[in-house]
Scaffold this active site. Structure first.
Site, PDB file in Angstrom:
ATOM      1  N   PRO A 109     -19.428  37.090  14.165  1.00 22.82           N
ATOM      2  CA  PRO A 109     -19.455  38.554  14.047  1.00 22.82           C
ATOM      3  C   PRO A 109     -18.092  39.249  14.111  1.00 22.82           C
ATOM      4  O   PRO A 109     -17.978  40.400  13.694  1.00 22.82           O
ATOM      5  CB  PRO A 109     -20.342  39.001  15.216  1.00 22.82           C
ATOM      6  CG  PRO A 109     -20.336  37.861  16.173  1.00 22.82           C
ATOM      7  CD  PRO A 109     -20.125  36.623  15.370  1.00 22.82           C
ATOM      8  N   TYR A 138     -10.971  44.574   6.622  1.00 21.58           N
ATOM      9  CA  TYR A 138     -11.937  45.187   7.547  1.00 21.58           C
ATOM     10  C   TYR A 138     -12.769  46.266   6.846  1.00 21.58           C
ATOM     11  O   TYR A 138     -13.989  46.322   6.997  1.00 21.58           O
ATOM     12  CB  TYR A 138     -11.201  45.770   8.757  1.00 21.58           C
ATOM     13  CG  TYR A 138     -12.118  45.971   9.932  1.00 21.58           C
ATOM     14  CD1 TYR A 138     -12.214  45.022  10.945  1.00 21.58           C
ATOM     15  CD2 TYR A 138     -12.905  47.108  10.038  1.00 21.58           C
ATOM     16  CE1 TYR A 138     -13.072  45.188  12.020  1.00 21.58           C
ATOM     17  CE2 TYR A 138     -13.767  47.286  11.109  1.00 21.58           C
ATOM     18  CZ  TYR A 138     -13.847  46.321  12.092  1.00 21.58           C
ATOM     19  OH  TYR A 138     -14.704  46.501  13.156  1.00 21.58           O
ATOM     20  N   HIS A 149     -14.841  56.056  11.275  1.00 22.53           N
ATOM     21  CA  HIS A 149     -13.594  55.698  11.961  1.00 22.53           C
ATOM     22  C   HIS A 149     -12.532  55.324  10.937  1.00 22.53           C
ATOM     23  O   HIS A 149     -12.830  54.638   9.959  1.00 22.53           O
ATOM     24  CB  HIS A 149     -13.817  54.491  12.881  1.00 22.53           C
ATOM     25  CG  HIS A 149     -14.618  54.826  14.109  1.00 22.53           C
ATOM     26  ND1 HIS A 149     -14.822  53.935  15.131  1.00 22.53           N
ATOM     27  CD2 HIS A 149     -15.258  55.956  14.480  1.00 22.53           C
ATOM     28  CE1 HIS A 149     -15.560  54.502  16.075  1.00 22.53           C
ATOM     29  NE2 HIS A 149     -15.847  55.731  15.691  1.00 22.53           N
ATOM     30  N   LYS A 156     -18.703  41.425   9.244  1.00 25.98           N
ATOM     31  CA  LYS A 156     -18.891  41.245   7.795  1.00 25.98           C
ATOM     32  C   LYS A 156     -20.331  40.928   7.368  1.00 25.98           C
ATOM     33  O   LYS A 156     -20.690  41.119   6.203  1.00 25.98           O
ATOM     34  CB  LYS A 156     -17.983  40.115   7.288  1.00 25.98           C
ATOM     35  CG  LYS A 156     -16.534  40.499   7.234  1.00 25.98           C
ATOM     36  CD  LYS A 156     -16.255  41.492   6.117  1.00 25.98           C
ATOM     37  CE  LYS A 156     -15.042  42.329   6.369  1.00 25.98           C
ATOM     38  NZ  LYS A 156     -15.212  43.755   6.359  1.00 25.98           N
TER      39      LYS A 156
HETATM   40  P1  FAD Z   1     -31.813  39.462   8.355  1.00 20.06           P
HETATM   41  O1  FAD Z   1     -31.346  40.759   8.910  1.00 20.06           O
HETATM   42  O2  FAD Z   1     -31.872  38.279   9.260  1.00 20.06           O
HETATM   43  O3  FAD Z   1     -33.256  39.712   7.730  1.00 20.06           O
HETATM   44  C1  FAD Z   1     -34.090  38.658   7.319  1.00 20.06           C
HETATM   45  C2  FAD Z   1     -35.530  39.102   7.462  1.00 20.06           C
HETATM   46  O4  FAD Z   1     -36.396  38.061   6.986  1.00 20.06           O
HETATM   47  C3  FAD Z   1     -35.909  39.343   8.919  1.00 20.06           C
HETATM   48  O5  FAD Z   1     -36.545  40.605   9.040  1.00 20.06           O
HETATM   49  C4  FAD Z   1     -36.859  38.188   9.237  1.00 20.06           C
HETATM   50  O6  FAD Z   1     -37.834  38.551  10.202  1.00 20.06           O
HETATM   51  C5  FAD Z   1     -37.465  37.908   7.884  1.00 20.06           C
HETATM   52  N1  FAD Z   1     -38.000  36.554   7.717  1.00 20.06           N
HETATM   53  C6  FAD Z   1     -37.527  35.396   8.252  1.00 20.06           C
HETATM   54  N2  FAD Z   1     -38.285  34.364   7.857  1.00 20.06           N
HETATM   55  C7  FAD Z   1     -39.261  34.882   7.055  1.00 20.06           C
HETATM   56  C8  FAD Z   1     -40.328  34.306   6.340  1.00 20.06           C
HETATM   57  N3  FAD Z   1     -40.561  32.975   6.376  1.00 20.06           N
HETATM   58  N4  FAD Z   1     -41.125  35.109   5.627  1.00 20.06           N
HETATM   59  C9  FAD Z   1     -40.897  36.451   5.567  1.00 20.06           C
HETATM   60  N5  FAD Z   1     -39.886  37.038   6.227  1.00 20.06           N
HETATM   61  C10 FAD Z   1     -39.080  36.263   6.954  1.00 20.06           C
HETATM   62  N6  FAD Z   1     -22.831  42.326  10.387  1.00 20.06           N
HETATM   63  C11 FAD Z   1     -22.054  43.365   9.974  1.00 20.06           C
HETATM   64  O7  FAD Z   1     -21.908  43.559   8.762  1.00 20.06           O
HETATM   65  N7  FAD Z   1     -21.430  44.204  10.853  1.00 20.06           N
HETATM   66  C12 FAD Z   1     -21.542  44.039  12.197  1.00 20.06           C
HETATM   67  O8  FAD Z   1     -21.023  44.848  12.967  1.00 20.06           O
HETATM   68  C13 FAD Z   1     -22.311  42.909  12.668  1.00 20.06           C
HETATM   69  N8  FAD Z   1     -22.455  42.681  13.984  1.00 20.06           N
HETATM   70  C14 FAD Z   1     -23.318  41.697  14.401  1.00 20.06           C
HETATM   71  C15 FAD Z   1     -23.475  41.526  15.752  1.00 20.06           C
HETATM   72  C16 FAD Z   1     -24.354  40.553  16.206  1.00 20.06           C
HETATM   73  C17 FAD Z   1     -24.503  40.363  17.689  1.00 20.06           C
HETATM   74  C18 FAD Z   1     -25.099  39.758  15.279  1.00 20.06           C
HETATM   75  C19 FAD Z   1     -26.098  38.725  15.762  1.00 20.06           C
HETATM   76  C20 FAD Z   1     -24.951  39.933  13.925  1.00 20.06           C
HETATM   77  C21 FAD Z   1     -24.043  40.890  13.472  1.00 20.06           C
HETATM   78  N9  FAD Z   1     -23.848  41.088  12.107  1.00 20.06           N
HETATM   79  C22 FAD Z   1     -22.997  42.078  11.701  1.00 20.06           C
HETATM   80  C23 FAD Z   1     -24.558  40.262  11.118  1.00 20.06           C
HETATM   81  C24 FAD Z   1     -25.779  40.978  10.516  1.00 20.06           C
HETATM   82  O9  FAD Z   1     -26.646  41.412  11.538  1.00 20.06           O
HETATM   83  C25 FAD Z   1     -26.508  40.040   9.526  1.00 20.06           C
HETATM   84  O10 FAD Z   1     -25.565  39.493   8.653  1.00 20.06           O
HETATM   85  C26 FAD Z   1     -27.594  40.791   8.733  1.00 20.06           C
HETATM   86  O11 FAD Z   1     -28.724  41.014   9.545  1.00 20.06           O
HETATM   87  C27 FAD Z   1     -28.022  40.005   7.486  1.00 20.06           C
HETATM   88  O12 FAD Z   1     -29.053  40.681   6.828  1.00 20.06           O
HETATM   89  P2  FAD Z   1     -30.158  39.878   6.014  1.00 20.06           P
HETATM   90  O13 FAD Z   1     -31.073  40.919   5.436  1.00 20.06           O
HETATM   91  O14 FAD Z   1     -29.525  38.902   5.125  1.00 20.06           O
HETATM   92  O15 FAD Z   1     -30.923  39.004   7.107  1.00 20.06           O
HETATM   93  C1  DHB Z   2     -19.991  45.551  16.204  1.00 23.51           C
HETATM   94  C2  DHB Z   2     -20.226  44.233  15.931  1.00 23.51           C
HETATM   95  C3  DHB Z   2     -19.204  43.458  15.456  1.00 23.51           C
HETATM   96  O1  DHB Z   2     -19.419  42.171  15.163  1.00 23.51           O
HETATM   97  C4  DHB Z   2     -17.937  43.972  15.262  1.00 23.51           C
HETATM   98  O2  DHB Z   2     -16.944  43.173  14.819  1.00 23.51           O
HETATM   99  C5  DHB Z   2     -17.713  45.293  15.533  1.00 23.51           C
HETATM  100  C6  DHB Z   2     -18.747  46.089  16.004  1.00 23.51           C
HETATM  101  C7  DHB Z   2     -21.087  46.390  16.715  1.00 23.51           C
HETATM  102  O3  DHB Z   2     -22.196  45.870  16.892  1.00 23.51           O
HETATM  103  O4  DHB Z   2     -20.876  47.588  16.954  1.00 23.51           O
END
Ligand code: FAD
Ligand code: DHB
Length: 391
Positions: free
Chosen positions: A292, A384, A72, A296
């Site tokens: 969210p 963004y 996009h 980011k």
């Molecule tokens: P996580 O994805 O949380 O991974 C951590 C991993 O560690 C998990 O698999 C967990 O099971 C594991 N773990 C936990 N504890 C332990 C343990 N003790 N031992 C071993 N493993 C463990 N971000 C964006 O950039 N763009 C978006 O559009 C966006 N939209 C979002 C929408 C929603 C509704 C939500 C909730 C989040 C959104 N985010 C978005 C945020 C994004 O999902 C997170 O920032 C991202 O998952 C971070 O990645 P991570 O690998 O740091 O952590």
């Molecule tokens: C999505 C999530 C977000 O937090 C956002 O700002 C835009 C899109 C998504 O899950 O598609």
């Protein structure tokens, strides 16, 4: 077991780090508390910054993202009954975002790692970190009922906001900066073609709504709801009705379809500093989370581990810890930029429970300025798609 880098958590941060290290010839073992199926089906983020998509390509994990992801070059801000496009292409010199589900990235990264014969240990429990201030730290855990331990040089805490890594750092070492928001997001996936070809961020009297997507046949939609809301109180017809009301615009209609997934996520901003304790390095949600709005979180997680992999590689090449020592400060510059952007987008687009007429008019004045002024639109656009520093 012995390895060079023990990685706790198989989310986007942990899996990306494992690949980046492996490209540098550095061994790692990834441990994950959940099952493979669970992490591959956890519906979360969907928007990749320009630089994050390039990073997936650079490690050879971009093929499916490039064929199935949706590129996009703008988003729409909807308020006052009308749409206003922020044109990323024009404002950022042709850059854009890729809409591709986080769980698809996780699937791609897991498949690539397992195909290369490198380990990911799923379903570990009782994870504990030891001797983080020595140059021989270790991680112990239970796998299939047996106690195991990994000795390593470096531990990467990539275990998300509720993980064990941050909690293993003694009290008093980290400072925490945080904000809670008096609302949450109710998100759904629906089997219906998105009613817009670009994301719509909508400010309405009844609260924020977001139309996003996962593919030409799957929509992803979000509603601002009170922080203590329960998903049981939101049967599908109520969700669609609320989306229809908030997103209503002249000459546009929201097409409904079967809801295949729904959930409520709290909104918080948190940063812990420093992102290091001895040989333990925190990356991604383990060190910081953003609301969210602005998409980011996952992008920051990928950027952290890019910096970490580079620093670990320099350490093995030269024996010098300088880049490792600078890791936290290096990451925090981007983290705080994203913190501000996410807080600001959230504040501009949501309806606060204590809001009054003055507050509402301020938000609308800000939105109007965002779309009228090229300088303001450029600021939104460059953040963004992923702000890049020139110095
Ligand atoms: P996580 O994805 O949380 O991974 C951590 C991993 O560690 C998990 O698999 C967990 O099971 C594991 N773990 C936990 N504890 C332990 C343990 N003790 N031992 C071993 N493993 C463990 N971000 C964006 O950039 N763009 C978006 O559009 C966006 N939209 C979002 C929408 C929603 C509704 C939500 C909730 C989040 C959104 N985010 C978005 C945020 C994004 O999902 C997170 O920032 C991202 O998952 C971070 O990645 P991570 O690998 O740091 O952590
Ligand atoms: C999505 C999530 C977000 O937090 C956002 O700002 C835009 C899109 C998504 O899950 O598609």
């Amino acid at each position: 077991m012995r390895t060079q880098v023990a990685i706790v958590g198989a989310g986007p941060a942990g899996l990306m780090l494992a690949h980046l290290l492996s490209i540098e010839g550095i061994e790692s073992i990834v441990i994950e508390s959940r099952t493979r199926s669970y992490v591959e089906h956890r519906v979360r983020a969907g928007v990749l910054e320009h630089g994050s998509a390039d990073l997936l390509d650079a490690i050879g994990a971009g093929a499916r993202m490039r064929s199935e992801g949706l590129v996009h070059h703008g988003i729409r801000l909807r308020f006052g009954g009308g749409d206003h496009r922020i044109d990323f292409g024009q404002l950022t010199g042709g850059r854009g975002i890729t809409v591709y589900g986080q769980q698809e990235i996780v699937k791609d990264l897991i498949a690539l790692r397992l195909a290369a014969g490198h380990p990911i240990l799923f379903e570990v429990s009782d994870v504990q970190l030891h001797d983080m201030q020595s140059d021989r730290p270790s991680v112990s855990f239970v796998l299939d009922g047996a106690s195991q331990s990994i000795e390593c040089d470096v531990i990467a805490g990539c275990d998300g906001f509720h993980g064990v890594s941050r909690e293993s750092i003694p009290a008093g070492v980290l400072t925490t900066a945080e904000r809670e928001y008096p609302f949450a997001w109710l998100g759904i996936l629906a089997s219906v073609a998105p009613s817009s070809d670009e994301l719509i961020y909508c400010y309405s009297e009844r609260g924020f709504a977001l139309l996003s997507m996962r593919s030409p046949s799957v929509s992803r939609l979000y509603l601002q709801v009170p922080a203590d809301e329960h998903i049981e109180d939101w049967p599908d017809p109520r969700i669609w009705e609320e989306l229809q009301t908030r997103l209503a615009a002249d000459g546009w209609s929201l097409v409904e379809g079967p809801v295949t997934e729904k959930g409520i996520s709290a909104l918080r901003s948190v940063v812990v500093e420093p992102m290091q304790f001895g040989r333990l390095f925190l990356s991604g949600d383990a060190a910081h989370i953003v609301p969210p709005t602005g998409a980011k979180g996952m992008n920051l997680a990928l950027r952290d581990v890019h910096v970490l992999a580079h620093a670990v590689a320099a350490f093995y090449t030269s024996g010098d810890t300088q880049l490792l020592d600078e890791y936290s400060a290096h990451c925090l510059r981007r983290v705080w930029r994203a913190q501000h952007f996410s807080w600001w987008m959230t504040s501009m687009l949501h309806r606060f429970p204590d809001s009054d007429a003055y507050q509402e008019r301020l938000q609308l004045a800000q939105l109007a300025y965002m779309v009228d002024s090229r300088a303001a639109s450029t600021s939104l656009a460059e953040n963004y798609v992923g702000y890049e520093w020139t110095t």
